[in-house]
Write an enzyme that holds these catalytic residues in place. Structure first.
Site, mmCIF file in Angstrom:
data_model
loop_
_atom_site.group_PDB
_atom_site.id
_atom_site.type_symbol
_atom_site.label_atom_id
_atom_site.label_comp_id
_atom_site.label_asym_id
_atom_site.label_seq_id
_atom_site.Cartn_x
_atom_site.Cartn_y
_atom_site.Cartn_z
ATOM 1 N N GLU A 1 -10.321 -2.372 4.381
ATOM 2 C CA GLU A 1 -9.017 -1.797 4.705
ATOM 3 C C GLU A 1 -8.898 -0.415 4.052
ATOM 4 O O GLU A 1 -9.668 -0.061 3.162
ATOM 5 C CB GLU A 1 -7.891 -2.688 4.152
ATOM 6 C CG GLU A 1 -7.962 -4.125 4.612
ATOM 7 C CD GLU A 1 -6.824 -5.001 4.109
ATOM 8 O OE1 GLU A 1 -6.244 -5.717 4.925
ATOM 9 O OE2 GLU A 1 -6.519 -4.972 2.904
ATOM 10 N N ASP B 1 0.768 -1.258 0.000
ATOM 11 C CA ASP B 1 0.000 0.000 0.000
ATOM 12 C C ASP B 1 0.802 1.313 0.000
ATOM 13 O O ASP B 1 1.750 1.447 0.769
ATOM 14 C CB ASP B 1 -0.858 0.118 1.272
ATOM 15 C CG ASP B 1 -1.567 -1.143 1.648
ATOM 16 O OD1 ASP B 1 -1.456 -2.127 0.930
ATOM 17 O OD2 ASP B 1 -2.236 -1.123 2.681
ATOM 18 N N TRP C 1 -3.569 -9.012 -3.855
ATOM 19 C CA TRP C 1 -3.055 -9.948 -2.848
ATOM 20 C C TRP C 1 -3.139 -11.399 -3.318
ATOM 21 O O TRP C 1 -2.453 -12.269 -2.777
ATOM 22 C CB TRP C 1 -3.816 -9.778 -1.526
ATOM 23 C CG TRP C 1 -3.337 -8.601 -0.723
ATOM 24 C CD1 TRP C 1 -4.037 -7.478 -0.400
ATOM 25 C CD2 TRP C 1 -2.043 -8.431 -0.129
ATOM 26 N NE1 TRP C 1 -3.270 -6.617 0.347
ATOM 27 C CE2 TRP C 1 -2.037 -7.181 0.534
ATOM 28 C CE3 TRP C 1 -0.878 -9.210 -0.084
ATOM 29 C CZ2 TRP C 1 -0.920 -6.696 1.219
ATOM 30 C CZ3 TRP C 1 0.235 -8.722 0.599
ATOM 31 C CH2 TRP C 1 0.198 -7.486 1.238
ATOM 32 N N ARG D 1 -7.664 -0.858 11.478
ATOM 33 C CA ARG D 1 -6.381 -0.375 10.942
ATOM 34 C C ARG D 1 -6.518 0.705 9.875
ATOM 35 O O ARG D 1 -7.607 1.041 9.433
ATOM 36 C CB ARG D 1 -5.560 -1.535 10.402
ATOM 37 C CG ARG D 1 -6.214 -2.365 9.325
ATOM 38 C CD ARG D 1 -5.230 -3.451 8.883
ATOM 39 N NE ARG D 1 -5.816 -4.386 7.966
ATOM 40 C CZ ARG D 1 -6.408 -5.514 8.316
ATOM 41 N NH1 ARG D 1 -6.504 -5.839 9.594
ATOM 42 N NH2 ARG D 1 -6.915 -6.323 7.406
#
Ligand code: FRU
Length: 509
Positions: A220, A50, A310, A166
């Site tokens: 996320e 990221d 991912w 997060r």
């Protein structure tokens, strides 16, 4: 065994070369890799995911990123750092934040604290990130030298929750005179909204998302900002929420919600049927963790994404480094023919400076069953920018093929009746490194009149297709064994007019 591309200890052992071991305090950073992009941001060596903590100050774009400085797979999460004056050429800077006693330094954001609300002085750069060990906490670091070096805040962590949360992302709310933070409540599939007077003490105000939008995987890397709807004075809030897996073509993707934010609560617009629609920012497989720069000039909302997925990021055929970022994009809102407001991602204006020679030009051409064929520049192994307008009022569908001498092909198909552009990379080059890599992705074209304009950027291992100035985008990795050398347009069920075709070589960076 890989968990979402993150290697286990056993795998790290298998990856490494145990035949010969040498001690060195430097890394070989000479680029000898066929697939390293020529005009996209990559780390000098090692693993990147990221983009993090991006801010713009005094003419410099700062880009931090999830970084493993010790290997080309996910581990030792740190914040790498690069800077740019033009969003094209990037200078590599020393690692800004490394693992500490609280764990990995996961994703987060930074702001220029111009009033010095956090107590580190006026114009301090304040970063919030997630510390990840057995749990996930939000921690703070600050820089008083413009983002080169960071000190950890002695009172870390600044925020702890009982469940996984997060990727804090903050902005100054002018109206309420306070900071706002969005935080991904990853497993609960919602975004939490906090406010603070000083970036240190955070009060939970609300949550949005449970049961809304795409709900698979984890949520996320959120972002929240206001934009004007093109051609009107109407302002809407955009809540970005990356999720993985659960993207429209498998694995990672960026969804967003359009709505309103009153300083504490986000409310999403609903569609004609009264439901909150699921919207995607990019319709390729390789666009993730996209967030925006803070402090951008002229009210720009400039974003960059991680150009991977991912599903296979750790398996792609590169070795010295892994992953690039997308080209930077500027966001705007537009109302589509279906009455809904969508997010447009146009290539940042700076990118026209990439253009070298005009390698091929056709003001007008007509494609039929027999294709119109255009040569791509051979210089610099085929990297280029292609612009063309397509008028398919007389055709059923149009094939736009990007091919090479090895018979490999990226097949784009415009279907004007379905309002879609498909991107087929099943025969684009190397693909066997992951069963999830060969894919056909499909973008809605949001046009009404069977005409589209395309702007296509081909780098050594990626193709980004921007349609109608970013109203739709497809970002996909490709690994051709030879440079792509031809563009062919074939029309099915009637002829197709091509106009304003320009193919530019890319200047050496
Ligand atoms: C997204 C993500 C973030 C996290 C980081 C860890 O790709 O999983 O949620 O902070 O990567 O590297």
């Amino acid at each position: 065994m890989t968990t979402q591309g993150r290697s286990t200890l056993r795998e790290v052992k298998d990856d490494a070369c145990w035949k010969e071991m040498k001690l060195s305090d430097t890394f070989d950073t000479a680029n000898r890799e066929q697939y390293r992009p020529a005009f996209h941001h990559t780390p000098l060596y090692g693993w990147m995911n990221d983009p993090n903590g991006m801010f713009f100050k005094d003419g410099t774009w700062h880009l931090y990123y999830q970084y493993n400085p010790y290997g080309s797979k996910w581990q030792n999460m740190s914040w790498g750092h690069s800077t740019s004056k033009d969003l094209i050429t990037w200078e590599h800077q020393p690692v800004a934040l490394e693992v500490d006693g609280l764990g990995h330094v996961f994703s987060g954001s930074s702001v220029v604290d111009s009033a010095g609300t956090a107590g580190f002085g006026k114009d301090a750069i304040v970063a919030l990130y997630t510390s990840c060990d057995a749990s996930q906490y939000q921690s703070m670091a600050y820089s008083t030298d413009g983002g080169t070096t960071f000190q950890r805040y002695a009172g870390n962590p600044v925020l702890t929750l009982e469940s996984e949360a997060r990727d804090p992302n903050m902005f100054w709310d002018e109206k309420a005179g306070q900071w706002v933070m969005t935080l991904a409540h990853a497993l609960d599939h919602e975004i939490l909204f906090f406010t603070s007077p000083d970036l240190k003490v955070w009060t939970l105000q609300s949550a949005f998302g449970k049961g809304e939008g795409a709900q698979d995987g984890v949520w996320e890397c959120p972002d929240l900002f206001k934009l004007k709807v093109e051609g009107t004075d109407e302002e809407k809030w955009v809540l970005i929420c990356n999720l993985n897996p659960g993207g429209p073509f498998g694995g990672s993707a960026t969804q967003y919600f359009i709505g309103d934010f009153d300083g504490k609560t986000f409310t999403s617009d609903t569609d004609a049927s009264g439901r909150i629609p699921t919207k995607w920012m990019d319709f390729g497989k390789d666009h993730y963790a996209t967030v925006s720069w803070s402090g951008t000039p002229q009210n720009r909302r400039t974003v960059i994404g991680w150009m991977s997925n991912w599903q296979y990021a750790a398996e792609v055929p590169t070795t010295q480094y892994r992953s690039a970022n997308t080209l930077p994009r500027d966001l705007s809102l537009f109302r589509a023919p279906d009455g809904e407001i969508y997010l447009a991602s146009a290539p940042a204006a700076e990118l026209t400076a990439l253009r070298g020679t005009l390698a091929c030009k056709a003001k007008k051409a007509t494609a039929g069953k027999k294709p119109c064929v255009f040569e791509l520049p051979a210089a610099q192994r085929g990297i280029c920018e292609i612009l063309l307008d397509i008028d398919a009022r007389k055709a059923d569908s149009v094939s736009i093929d990007i091919t090479n001498k090895a018979g490999e092909r990226v097949a784009l198909t415009y279907n004007p009746a379905a309002h879609t552009l498909a991107f087929d990379r099943r025969n684009s080059g190397l693909k066997d490194f992951s069963k999830d890599f060969p894919a056909v992705t499909v973008a809605p074209t949001f046009e009404n009149g069977r005409k589209i304009s395309l702007r296509i950027f081909i780098d050594r291992s990626s193709i980004e297709v921007f349609g109608n100035n970013g109203h739709f985008v497809s970002t996909n990795l490709v690994f051709p064994t030879q440079p792509y050398s031809k563009l062919s347009v074939t029309s099915h069920g009637g002829s197709t007019k091509i106009s304003n075709l320009n193919i530019f070589s890319i200047k050496e960076q």
